[in-house]
Design an enzyme around this catalytic site. Structure first.
Site, PDB file in Angstrom:
ATOM      1  N   GLU A   1       3.665   5.682  -7.615  1.00  0.00           N
ATOM      2  CA  GLU A   1       5.136   5.737  -7.571  1.00  0.00           C
ATOM      3  C   GLU A   1       5.678   4.300  -7.562  1.00  0.00           C
ATOM      4  O   GLU A   1       5.054   3.397  -6.982  1.00  0.00           O
ATOM      5  CB  GLU A   1       5.539   6.429  -6.260  1.00  0.00           C
ATOM      6  CG  GLU A   1       7.026   6.404  -5.932  1.00  0.00           C
ATOM      7  CD  GLU A   1       7.317   6.829  -4.474  1.00  0.00           C
ATOM      8  OE1 GLU A   1       6.519   6.507  -3.563  1.00  0.00           O
ATOM      9  OE2 GLU A   1       8.357   7.482  -4.267  1.00  0.00           O
TER      10      GLU A   1
ATOM     11  N   ASN B   1      14.386   8.062  -8.850  1.00  0.00           N
ATOM     12  CA  ASN B   1      12.991   7.677  -8.636  1.00  0.00           C
ATOM     13  C   ASN B   1      12.191   8.538  -9.623  1.00  0.00           C
ATOM     14  O   ASN B   1      12.049   9.745  -9.427  1.00  0.00           O
ATOM     15  CB  ASN B   1      12.611   7.966  -7.176  1.00  0.00           C
ATOM     16  CG  ASN B   1      11.237   7.450  -6.820  1.00  0.00           C
ATOM     17  OD1 ASN B   1      10.412   7.191  -7.688  1.00  0.00           O
ATOM     18  ND2 ASN B   1      10.982   7.314  -5.525  1.00  0.00           N
TER      19      ASN B   1
ATOM     20  N   LYS C   1      12.272  12.462  -9.098  1.00  0.00           N
ATOM     21  CA  LYS C   1      11.870  12.902  -7.753  1.00  0.00           C
ATOM     22  C   LYS C   1      12.962  13.733  -7.068  1.00  0.00           C
ATOM     23  O   LYS C   1      14.127  13.302  -6.993  1.00  0.00           O
ATOM     24  CB  LYS C   1      11.539  11.679  -6.901  1.00  0.00           C
ATOM     25  CG  LYS C   1      10.986  11.966  -5.520  1.00  0.00           C
ATOM     26  CD  LYS C   1      10.583  10.656  -4.838  1.00  0.00           C
ATOM     27  CE  LYS C   1       9.962  10.843  -3.480  1.00  0.00           C
ATOM     28  NZ  LYS C   1       9.557   9.550  -2.891  1.00  0.00           N
TER      29      LYS C   1
ATOM     30  N   GLU D   1      15.213   5.785   0.850  1.00  0.00           N
ATOM     31  CA  GLU D   1      15.253   6.486  -0.444  1.00  0.00           C
ATOM     32  C   GLU D   1      16.535   7.308  -0.586  1.00  0.00           C
ATOM     33  O   GLU D   1      17.063   7.455  -1.683  1.00  0.00           O
ATOM     34  CB  GLU D   1      14.027   7.376  -0.610  1.00  0.00           C
ATOM     35  CG  GLU D   1      12.762   6.580  -0.883  1.00  0.00           C
ATOM     36  CD  GLU D   1      11.644   7.445  -1.397  1.00  0.00           C
ATOM     37  OE1 GLU D   1      11.800   8.066  -2.460  1.00  0.00           O
ATOM     38  OE2 GLU D   1      10.605   7.510  -0.714  1.00  0.00           O
TER      39      GLU D   1
ATOM     40  N   CYS E   1       5.322  11.316  -4.761  1.00  0.00           N
ATOM     41  CA  CYS E   1       5.121  11.024  -3.345  1.00  0.00           C
ATOM     42  C   CYS E   1       5.495  12.165  -2.399  1.00  0.00           C
ATOM     43  O   CYS E   1       4.766  13.126  -2.275  1.00  0.00           O
ATOM     44  CB  CYS E   1       5.816   9.726  -2.950  1.00  0.00           C
ATOM     45  SG  CYS E   1       5.163   9.150  -1.360  1.00  0.00           S
TER      46      CYS E   1
ATOM     47  N   ASN F   1       3.735   6.044  -2.353  1.00  0.00           N
ATOM     48  CA  ASN F   1       3.776   4.879  -1.454  1.00  0.00           C
ATOM     49  C   ASN F   1       3.968   5.471  -0.068  1.00  0.00           C
ATOM     50  O   ASN F   1       5.076   5.907   0.266  1.00  0.00           O
ATOM     51  CB  ASN F   1       4.997   3.990  -1.728  1.00  0.00           C
ATOM     52  CG  ASN F   1       4.873   3.111  -2.952  1.00  0.00           C
ATOM     53  OD1 ASN F   1       4.526   1.938  -2.864  1.00  0.00           O
ATOM     54  ND2 ASN F   1       5.178   3.685  -4.105  1.00  0.00           N
TER      55      ASN F   1
END
Ligand code: CDT
Length: 311
Positions: free
Chosen positions: A47, A110, A127, A146, A172, A197
């Protein structure tokens, strides 16, 4: 009859905030080349693989934030990676921060893409499960912003025909949610690629820290088995700007077994020869969805967001 794809889990060690895209792309190309020398058809990168994991910092200046985003893909800095894919005949999955304009509005996602052996983008995912928080939280040793820097993905979980099989992607935190995989399982997915991550320390729940490697494999192995699919999980690992990220990149068979793994915390490639057909005995027996699912009893899953005690 087997349908073989040779896959590389291309784990990355830390990326410093000061590292340039050019430096990072050189590392990615070295892993892609290693993949080609080991017969890989496709390699999976983590990611947000082009920069340091920037959501650990609170930033108010959007121009500063946007420096971590790609305005086009490929762009000038990333074109050499696509050229290398074509030269070596190895495709790849990669995660990156996507800045795009849709209907006159600037959007931040993302994102991951799937690139084929000719260097063409053949799949994309944005994402959906964005972890963390949106405002600065003083008590944390590092932030996980995020929810501040990205919007929730707007594509669902599409699957793509590529490399001789049916491939899906997630990113992720998505890998911890069974809904992620079942959405793809219901489209017949045969291989799920996921970059991550994952800080070893999660400030709101330090009691989980010692279990972070276990939880990483637990969710991906169970999902592989429950959906009769390969899962390729790939980390950005090691101590990045003072924050430890777990490694543990793995290639997981539809049996739920780990068949290849990275053992270090730096740039490393783990390779496995994967037969897409392996999922079929799971899909046709214990997890034959058509025969055994009972969706008329699953209503709450889509009707209710949070748990509510009603008894
Ligand atoms: N990048 C990412 O999604 N990381 C999360 C950390 C969760 S703790 C805020 C993960 O699920 O690994």
């Amino acid at each position: 009859m087997s349908r073989i794809v040779t896959v590389g889990a291309a784990q990355l060690g830390p990326i410093a905030r000061s590292d340039t895209r050019t430096q990072v792309v050189e590392r990615l190309i070295a892993l892609l080349k290693q993949g080609s020398e080991h017969g890989c058809d496709v390699v999976v990168f983590p990611e947000l693989a082009l920069t340091t994991f920037f959501p650990r910092w609170y930033m108010e200046d959007q121009a500063e934030v946007d420096q971590f985003f790609e305005k086009s893909m490929p762009g000038t800095d990333t074109q050499p990676l696509f050229d290398a894919a074509r030269e070596y005949g190895v495709g790849f999955y990669i995660g990156y921060a996507e800045l795009t304009e849709q209907d006159g509005q600037v959007r931040h996602f993302n994102t991951s893409i799937l690139v084929d052996k000719s260097g063409e983008i053949v799949g994309k995912y944005r994402k959906i499960h964005l972890p963390g928080h949106a405002e600065h939280e003083e008590y944390r040793a590092f932030q996980h912003l995020e929810k501040r820097y990205f919007e929730t993905g707007d594509m669902g979980w599409p699957v793509y025909r590529a490399f001789g099989g049916i491939i899906g992607m997630c990113i992720c935190n998505d890998r911890r949610w069974p809904e992620t995989y079942r959405m793809m399982g219901l489209q017949g997915v045969e291989m799920v690629m996921v970059g991550y991550n994952t800080p070893r320390h999660n400030p709101p729940s330090p009691e989980h820290d010692r279990l972070s490697d276990f939880h990483n494999h637990l969710v991906m192995q169970s999902a592989a088995y429950q959906n009769g699919t390969w899962v390729i999980g790939v980390a950005k690992a090691g101590v990045e700007e003072g924050c430890e990220l777990i490694g543990g990149s793995v290639i997981i068979a539809p049996s739920g077994e780990i068949v290849a793994r990275c053992t270090g915390m730096g740039d490393e490639l783990a390779v496995a020869i994967c037969d897409f057909e392996m999922g079929h005995s799971y899909k046709n027996t214990i997890f034959n969805f058509e025969a055994h699912r009972e969706p008329q009893h699953y209503g709450l899953i889509v009707e209710r967001k949070g748990a509510k005690v009603t008894v």
